[in-house]
Write a protein that holds these residues in place. Structure first.
Motif, mmCIF file in Angstrom:
data_model
loop_
_atom_site.group_PDB
_atom_site.id
_atom_site.type_symbol
_atom_site.label_atom_id
_atom_site.label_comp_id
_atom_site.label_asym_id
_atom_site.label_seq_id
_atom_site.Cartn_x
_atom_site.Cartn_y
_atom_site.Cartn_z
ATOM 1 N N MET A 45 -19.511 0.928 -8.553
ATOM 2 C CA MET A 45 -18.180 0.566 -9.165
ATOM 3 C C MET A 45 -17.214 0.603 -8.355
ATOM 4 O O MET A 45 -17.026 1.588 -7.541
ATOM 5 N N PRO A 46 -16.032 -0.058 -8.542
ATOM 6 C CA PRO A 46 -14.814 -0.099 -7.713
ATOM 7 C C PRO A 46 -14.240 0.893 -7.946
ATOM 8 O O PRO A 46 -14.166 1.510 -9.147
ATOM 9 N N LEU A 47 -12.920 1.565 -7.210
ATOM 10 C CA LEU A 47 -12.369 2.745 -7.720
ATOM 11 C C LEU A 47 -11.421 2.108 -8.857
ATOM 12 O O LEU A 47 -10.757 0.879 -8.567
ATOM 13 N N PRO A 48 -11.294 2.625 -9.994
ATOM 14 C CA PRO A 48 -10.401 2.508 -10.996
ATOM 15 C C PRO A 48 -9.170 1.929 -10.619
ATOM 16 O O PRO A 48 -8.404 2.950 -9.762
ATOM 17 N N PRO A 49 -8.383 1.170 -11.088
ATOM 18 C CA PRO A 49 -6.958 0.751 -10.984
ATOM 19 C C PRO A 49 -5.968 2.102 -11.060
ATOM 20 O O PRO A 49 -5.132 2.128 -10.122
ATOM 21 N N GLU A 50 -6.157 2.993 -11.920
ATOM 22 C CA GLU A 50 -5.269 3.963 -11.879
ATOM 23 C C GLU A 50 -5.383 4.937 -10.942
ATOM 24 O O GLU A 50 -4.602 5.697 -10.255
ATOM 25 N N TRP A 51 -6.778 5.256 -10.418
ATOM 26 C CA TRP A 51 -7.019 5.943 -9.262
ATOM 27 C C TRP A 51 -6.598 5.458 -7.966
ATOM 28 O O TRP A 51 -6.239 6.091 -7.147
ATOM 29 N N GLN A 52 -6.702 4.215 -8.007
ATOM 30 C CA GLN A 52 -5.939 3.395 -6.591
ATOM 31 C C GLN A 52 -4.592 3.721 -6.480
ATOM 32 O O GLN A 52 -4.216 3.943 -5.366
ATOM 33 N N VAL A 53 -3.897 3.538 -7.701
ATOM 34 C CA VAL A 53 -2.250 3.780 -7.546
ATOM 35 C C VAL A 53 -2.169 5.287 -7.012
ATOM 36 O O VAL A 53 -1.508 5.614 -6.220
ATOM 37 N N PHE A 54 -3.178 6.475 -7.338
ATOM 38 C CA PHE A 54 -2.786 7.706 -7.062
ATOM 39 C C PHE A 54 -3.404 7.559 -5.663
ATOM 40 O O PHE A 54 -2.590 8.356 -4.781
ATOM 41 N N VAL A 55 -4.493 7.145 -5.129
ATOM 42 C CA VAL A 55 -4.871 7.125 -3.847
ATOM 43 C C VAL A 55 -3.734 6.691 -2.885
ATOM 44 O O VAL A 55 -3.431 7.281 -1.839
ATOM 45 N N ASP A 56 -3.236 5.556 -3.242
ATOM 46 C CA ASP A 56 -2.074 4.961 -2.376
ATOM 47 C C ASP A 56 -1.168 5.952 -2.335
ATOM 48 O O ASP A 56 -0.467 6.088 -1.052
ATOM 49 N N ALA A 57 -0.574 6.343 -3.253
ATOM 50 C CA ALA A 57 0.658 7.510 -3.164
ATOM 51 C C ALA A 57 0.220 8.646 -2.435
ATOM 52 O O ALA A 57 1.184 8.961 -1.426
ATOM 53 N N ALA A 58 -0.994 9.108 -2.643
ATOM 54 C CA ALA A 58 -1.288 10.594 -1.935
ATOM 55 C C ALA A 58 -1.632 10.351 -0.291
ATOM 56 O O ALA A 58 -1.180 10.917 0.357
ATOM 57 N N THR A 59 -2.245 9.062 -0.128
ATOM 58 C CA THR A 59 -2.176 8.726 1.158
ATOM 59 C C THR A 59 -1.047 8.459 2.030
ATOM 60 O O THR A 59 -0.903 8.949 3.257
ATOM 61 N N ALA A 60 -0.017 7.937 1.409
ATOM 62 C CA ALA A 60 1.504 7.722 2.269
ATOM 63 C C ALA A 60 2.085 9.007 2.356
ATOM 64 O O ALA A 60 3.000 9.051 3.193
ATOM 65 N N ALA A 61 1.617 10.028 1.683
ATOM 66 C CA ALA A 61 2.357 11.552 1.512
ATOM 67 C C ALA A 61 1.485 12.198 2.488
ATOM 68 O O ALA A 61 1.870 13.564 2.396
ATOM 69 N N PHE A 62 0.550 11.997 3.109
ATOM 70 C CA PHE A 62 -0.358 12.939 3.874
ATOM 71 C C PHE A 62 -0.502 12.559 5.321
ATOM 72 O O PHE A 62 -0.465 11.302 5.790
#
Length: 320
Positions: free
Chosen positions: A1-18
């Motif tokens: 299964m693909p990464l759920p949309p709410e998790w994709q939002v979290f991943v994008d934000a976390a990646t930008a801040a790391f």
């Protein structure tokens, strides 16, 4: 299964801040400076517990003192069980503050005295510094549990990511060195094998916040040489696992470390160690201490802390 949309939002934000470890960022000091310079999140009231205490406790010979933080739960029996917790961060990043909320929630949910360990970090102090600190604090806790108000007959170890490595290695050291006896190990997506060569390293190499290049970079900071990968206190997957305490092992679907965690759980079972393995689909590495607003995090933490509470309750007849 693909990464759920709410998790994709979290991943994008976390990646930008790391920091881009293993690619653009190659220095630990630079990575720590990057994280320290991030805008502070809106202040939130800390999760209430009965008390929080910062201590310096005796360490190994080459590190006479190790900082720890002690969390006393709001609602606990008179002499609660004790959890020695080791934070993640690839042996390089994170500290007592980064996992403060997690430890508060764990103390209350498990009804346990939680002692979080600020072990020495790489590359300033490479292997075996962190493992020496981990075991020294564990021995101190066992020797002083009663004075701290905890039950010395009910001690567990716990850790996430690199801290999961230190937790299970501390259990190995306890078995190999005559104690202390442990009742449980809680291992959350543990970082175990420097080979970094499982299928999940390929499937989840990039795009899910924690990347395969990052994990390889962490190991390069931690080890003095590649030959140390064969040391069971570096890589517990090559250790004799007989006689270790029961374990609860949580993994995340979109995590490079997923497979090694699940393989380790099976190795524990084959060694006769009662082990529960739970994979949390649709989640990423580190989710149990970061994505507090998402329901999968809440369910995973509830399951892990319930397992910890049950394990600490199994030997209540030994409590004083």
């Amino acid at each position: 299964m693909p990464l759920p949309p709410e998790w994709q939002v979290f991943v994008d934000a976390a990646t930008a801040a790391f920091p881009e470890l293993g690619t653009k960022v190659v220095d630990a000091a630079e990575a720590r400076a990057f994280l320290a310079a991030r805008p502070a999140p809106p202040a939130a009231e800390p999760v209430p517990v009965a008390a929080v205490e910062d201590w310096l406790v005796p360490g190994p010979v080459d590190a006479p003192e190790v900082p720890v933080r002690i969390y006393r739960p709001l609602d606990a029996e008179q002499t609660p069980g004790v959890v020695v917790f080791y934070h993640g961060g690839g042996f390089v990043l994170c500290n007592l503050d980064s996992h403060d909320k997690f430890c508060r929630v764990m103390a209350n949910a498990a009804g346990a005295l939680v002692i979080s360990v600020d072990y020495r970090r790489a590359p300033d102090a490479r292997f075996p510094a962190a493992t020496a600190d981990a075991y020294a604090v564990l021995r101190w806790v066992a020797d002083n549990a009663e004075a701290l108000g905890g039950d010395p007959a009910r001690i567990a170890v716990a850790g996430d990511s690199a801290g999961g490595n230190l937790a299970t290695v501390a259990a190995l050291q306890a078995r190999d060195n005559g104690g202390p006896d442990l009742v449980f190990q809680l291992l959350l997506y543990p970082m175990l094998n420097p080979a970094c060569d499982t299928v999940s390293y390929t499937e989840n190499a990039t795009g899910y916040f924690t990347t395969a290049p990052q994990m390889r970079w962490y190991w390069q900071q931690y080890l003095n040489s590649p030959a140390e990968a064969d040391d069971p206190y570096v890589n517990p997957m090559v250790a004799d696992l007989t006689g270790l305490p029961p374990a609860h092992l949580a993994t995340a679907e979109f995590d490079p470390l997923r497979d090694e965690g699940e393989i380790y759980g099976k190795l524990l079972r084959e060694a006769g160690v009662p082990t529960e393995i739970q994979r949390w689909d649709g989640t990423i590495h580190g989710f149990m201490s970061m994505a507090w607003h998402l329901p999968e995090t809440q369910r995973a933490n509830a399951a892990a802390f319930a397992a910890l509470r049950r394990a600490l309750a199994r030997t209540t007849s030994h409590s004083r």
